[in-house]
Design a protein around this motif. Structure first.
Motif, PDB file in Angstrom:
ATOM      1  N   ALA A   1       0.816  -1.217   0.000  1.00  0.00           N
ATOM      2  CA  ALA A   1       0.000   0.000   0.000  1.00  0.00           C
ATOM      3  C   ALA A   1       0.848   1.265   0.000  1.00  0.00           C
ATOM      4  N   GLY A   2       1.956   1.274   0.737  1.00  0.00           N
ATOM      5  CA  GLY A   2       2.784   2.476   0.871  1.00  0.00           C
ATOM      6  C   GLY A   2       3.249   3.004  -0.479  1.00  0.00           C
ATOM      7  N   ALA A   3       3.794   2.113  -1.299  1.00  0.00           N
ATOM      8  CA  ALA A   3       4.305   2.536  -2.612  1.00  0.00           C
ATOM      9  C   ALA A   3       3.157   2.968  -3.521  1.00  0.00           C
ATOM     10  N   MET A   4       2.022   2.316  -3.373  1.00  0.00           N
ATOM     11  CA  MET A   4       0.874   2.657  -4.233  1.00  0.00           C
ATOM     12  C   MET A   4       0.350   4.050  -3.904  1.00  0.00           C
ATOM     13  N   VAL A   5       0.207   4.356  -2.606  1.00  0.00           N
ATOM     14  CA  VAL A   5      -0.347   5.670  -2.242  1.00  0.00           C
ATOM     15  C   VAL A   5       0.625   6.790  -2.613  1.00  0.00           C
ATOM     16  N   GLU A   6       1.916   6.491  -2.493  1.00  0.00           N
ATOM     17  CA  GLU A   6       2.901   7.510  -2.818  1.00  0.00           C
ATOM     18  C   GLU A   6       2.883   7.824  -4.316  1.00  0.00           C
ATOM     19  N   ARG A   7       2.870   6.778  -5.115  1.00  0.00           N
ATOM     20  CA  ARG A   7       2.944   6.976  -6.565  1.00  0.00           C
ATOM     21  C   ARG A   7       1.691   7.643  -7.135  1.00  0.00           C
ATOM     22  N   TYR A   8       0.537   7.285  -6.589  1.00  0.00           N
ATOM     23  CA  TYR A   8      -0.721   7.787  -7.181  1.00  0.00           C
ATOM     24  C   TYR A   8      -1.434   8.817  -6.304  1.00  0.00           C
ATOM     25  N   LYS A   9      -0.749   9.309  -5.250  1.00  0.00           N
ATOM     26  CA  LYS A   9      -1.305  10.345  -4.355  1.00  0.00           C
ATOM     27  C   LYS A   9      -2.669   9.953  -3.790  1.00  0.00           C
ATOM     28  N   LEU A  10      -2.684   8.752  -3.222  1.00  0.00           N
ATOM     29  CA  LEU A  10      -3.933   8.217  -2.678  1.00  0.00           C
ATOM     30  C   LEU A  10      -3.911   8.286  -1.159  1.00  0.00           C
ATOM     31  N   CYS A  11      -5.085   8.202  -0.556  1.00  0.00           N
ATOM     32  CA  CYS A  11      -5.181   8.033   0.898  1.00  0.00           C
ATOM     33  C   CYS A  11      -5.384   6.541   1.175  1.00  0.00           C
ATOM     34  N   HIS A  12      -4.512   5.969   1.982  1.00  0.00           N
ATOM     35  CA  HIS A  12      -4.604   4.546   2.336  1.00  0.00           C
ATOM     36  C   HIS A  12      -5.585   4.365   3.484  1.00  0.00           C
ATOM     37  N   ILE A  13      -6.611   3.561   3.276  1.00  0.00           N
ATOM     38  CA  ILE A  13      -7.529   3.237   4.375  1.00  0.00           C
ATOM     39  C   ILE A  13      -7.514   1.734   4.577  1.00  0.00           C
ATOM     40  N   SER A  14      -6.948   1.289   5.707  1.00  0.00           N
ATOM     41  CA  SER A  14      -6.982  -0.125   6.070  1.00  0.00           C
ATOM     42  C   SER A  14      -7.988  -0.277   7.204  1.00  0.00           C
ATOM     43  N   THR A  15      -9.077  -0.997   6.934  1.00  0.00           N
ATOM     44  CA  THR A  15     -10.082  -1.163   7.998  1.00  0.00           C
ATOM     45  C   THR A  15      -9.481  -1.938   9.173  1.00  0.00           C
ATOM     46  N   GLY A  16      -8.580  -2.891   8.890  1.00  0.00           N
ATOM     47  CA  GLY A  16      -7.927  -3.630   9.977  1.00  0.00           C
ATOM     48  C   GLY A  16      -7.134  -2.687  10.879  1.00  0.00           C
ATOM     49  N   GLU A  17      -6.367  -1.766  10.248  1.00  0.00           N
ATOM     50  CA  GLU A  17      -5.570  -0.811  11.042  1.00  0.00           C
ATOM     51  C   GLU A  17      -6.467   0.140  11.821  1.00  0.00           C
ATOM     52  N   LEU A  18      -7.549   0.598  11.203  1.00  0.00           N
ATOM     53  CA  LEU A  18      -8.483   1.498  11.911  1.00  0.00           C
ATOM     54  C   LEU A  18      -9.064   0.788  13.130  1.00  0.00           C
ATOM     55  N   LEU A  19      -9.417  -0.482  12.947  1.00  0.00           N
ATOM     56  CA  LEU A  19      -9.991  -1.235  14.077  1.00  0.00           C
ATOM     57  C   LEU A  19      -8.950  -1.448  15.174  1.00  0.00           C
ATOM     58  N   ARG A  20      -7.699  -1.756  14.785  1.00  0.00           N
ATOM     59  CA  ARG A  20      -6.648  -1.936  15.804  1.00  0.00           C
ATOM     60  C   ARG A  20      -6.385  -0.625  16.550  1.00  0.00           C
ATOM     61  N   SER A  21      -6.518   0.528  15.868  1.00  0.00           N
ATOM     62  CA  SER A  21      -6.360   1.812  16.587  1.00  0.00           C
ATOM     63  C   SER A  21      -7.489   2.014  17.591  1.00  0.00           C
ATOM     64  N   GLU A  22      -8.690   1.607  17.225  1.00  0.00           N
ATOM     65  CA  GLU A  22      -9.823   1.731  18.165  1.00  0.00           C
ATOM     66  C   GLU A  22      -9.563   0.864  19.403  1.00  0.00           C
ATOM     67  N   ILE A  23      -9.024  -0.339  19.166  1.00  0.00           N
ATOM     68  CA  ILE A  23      -8.720  -1.232  20.298  1.00  0.00           C
ATOM     69  C   ILE A  23      -7.656  -0.586  21.182  1.00  0.00           C
ATOM     70  N   ALA A  24      -6.595  -0.073  20.535  1.00  0.00           N
ATOM     71  CA  ALA A  24      -5.486   0.526  21.296  1.00  0.00           C
ATOM     72  C   ALA A  24      -5.959   1.745  22.084  1.00  0.00           C
ATOM     73  N   ALA A  25      -6.918   2.491  21.516  1.00  0.00           N
ATOM     74  CA  ALA A  25      -7.416   3.698  22.186  1.00  0.00           C
ATOM     75  C   ALA A  25      -8.455   3.368  23.257  1.00  0.00           C
ATOM     76  N   GLY A  26      -8.835   2.090  23.348  1.00  0.00           N
ATOM     77  CA  GLY A  26      -9.770   1.670  24.386  1.00  0.00           C
ATOM     78  C   GLY A  26     -11.190   2.191  24.190  1.00  0.00           C
ATOM     79  N   THR A  27     -11.596   2.396  22.928  1.00  0.00           N
ATOM     80  CA  THR A  27     -12.961   2.888  22.689  1.00  0.00           C
ATOM     81  C   THR A  27     -13.971   1.747  22.835  1.00  0.00           C
ATOM     82  N   GLU A  28     -15.249   2.152  22.906  1.00  0.00           N
ATOM     83  CA  GLU A  28     -16.332   1.164  23.013  1.00  0.00           C
ATOM     84  C   GLU A  28     -16.365   0.289  21.754  1.00  0.00           C
ATOM     85  N   LEU A  29     -16.201   0.945  20.610  1.00  0.00           N
ATOM     86  CA  LEU A  29     -16.176   0.211  19.345  1.00  0.00           C
ATOM     87  C   LEU A  29     -15.026  -0.809  19.349  1.00  0.00           C
TER      88      LEU A  29
END
Ligand code: AP5
Ligand code: MG
Length: 189
Positions: free
Chosen positions: A18-46
């Protein structure tokens, strides 16, 4: 705007490429797995609700990830498109994405699919388990359930995107650089 779906089984190399792809094509990378792991790390209800499902190798409910994706579409500015890593993962999510984009006058540009055999999934995740400490990498039965979930719930998306003429399959076996070059070739077609 471009909307790429980065598709593939667990450990196929989605996050790695993903890193090389977003850099080359000026994209925003959205990984639902990473977003969910951040919610877990932040201790949210979700995060608390998602944790048990993720740690067992099951999917979280469609509405949860669909909401996360739409929130990103609404908030991210100054990009030429989005790279959706690990979303959609069910036919219902694919339909929801289609509706979300059509409300914006947009549509999926292509589904870039990284394919590796199941045996290599286990090998790559076993290696990553030693390096990263992701809870869902630690136990082989959880990895097996992630693979099973992929075949049952996610693999039907291959036919879905093929029928839409959007499916581009890339051989995910090879060095990281070899796979990256195959991806760029497919994206530039
Ligand atoms: P998620 O985080 O998306 O996990 P996944 O799909 O199982 O995929 P991975 O992140 O494990 O693999 P990857 O393809 O990114 O591989 P990577 O590049 O890291 O989802 C986790 C959980 O969240 C799900 O199980 C579910 O519970 C939930 N979830 C997420 N999205 C959801 C959704 N839409 N709906 C419902 N629930 C959802 O590579 C793996 C390893 O291999 C790394 O160590 C890497 O260095 C190595 N590697 C990569 N490429 C190569 C290469 N070419 N050669 C050698 N090694 C390589
Ligand atoms: Mg990943």
């Amino acid at each position: 705007m471009k909307y790429y779906v980065l598709f593939g089984p667990p450990g196929a190399g989605k996050g790695t490429q993903a890193g090389a792809m977003v850099e080359r094509y000026k994209l925003c990378h959205i990984s639902t797995g990473e977003l969910l792991r951040s919610e877990i790390a932040a201790g949210t209800e979700l995060g608390a609700k998602a944790k048990a499902l993720i740690d067992a190798g099951n999917l979280v409910p469609d509405e949860v990830v669909e909401g996360m994706i739409e929130a990103k579409f609404n908030s991210v500015k100054n990009v030429e498109g989005f790279l959706l890593d690990g979303f959609p993962r069910t036919l219902a999510q694919a339909d929801a994405l289609k509706d979300m984009l059509s409300r914006r006058g947009e549509s999926v540009t292509a589904c870039i699919s990284l394919m590796i055999p199941d045996a290599l999934v286990h090998e790559r995740i076993a290696n990553r388990a030693k390096l990263e400490g992701r809870a869902d990498d630690a136990r082989d039965e959880v990895v097996s359930n992630r693979v099973k979930t992929y075949h049952e719930k996610t693999e039907p998306l291959i036919a879905y995107y093929k029928a839409a003429g959007l499916y581009r399959e890339i051989d995910g076996v090879g060095t990281i650089e070899e796979v990256r070059n195959r991806i760029f070739e497919a994206m530039e077609k």
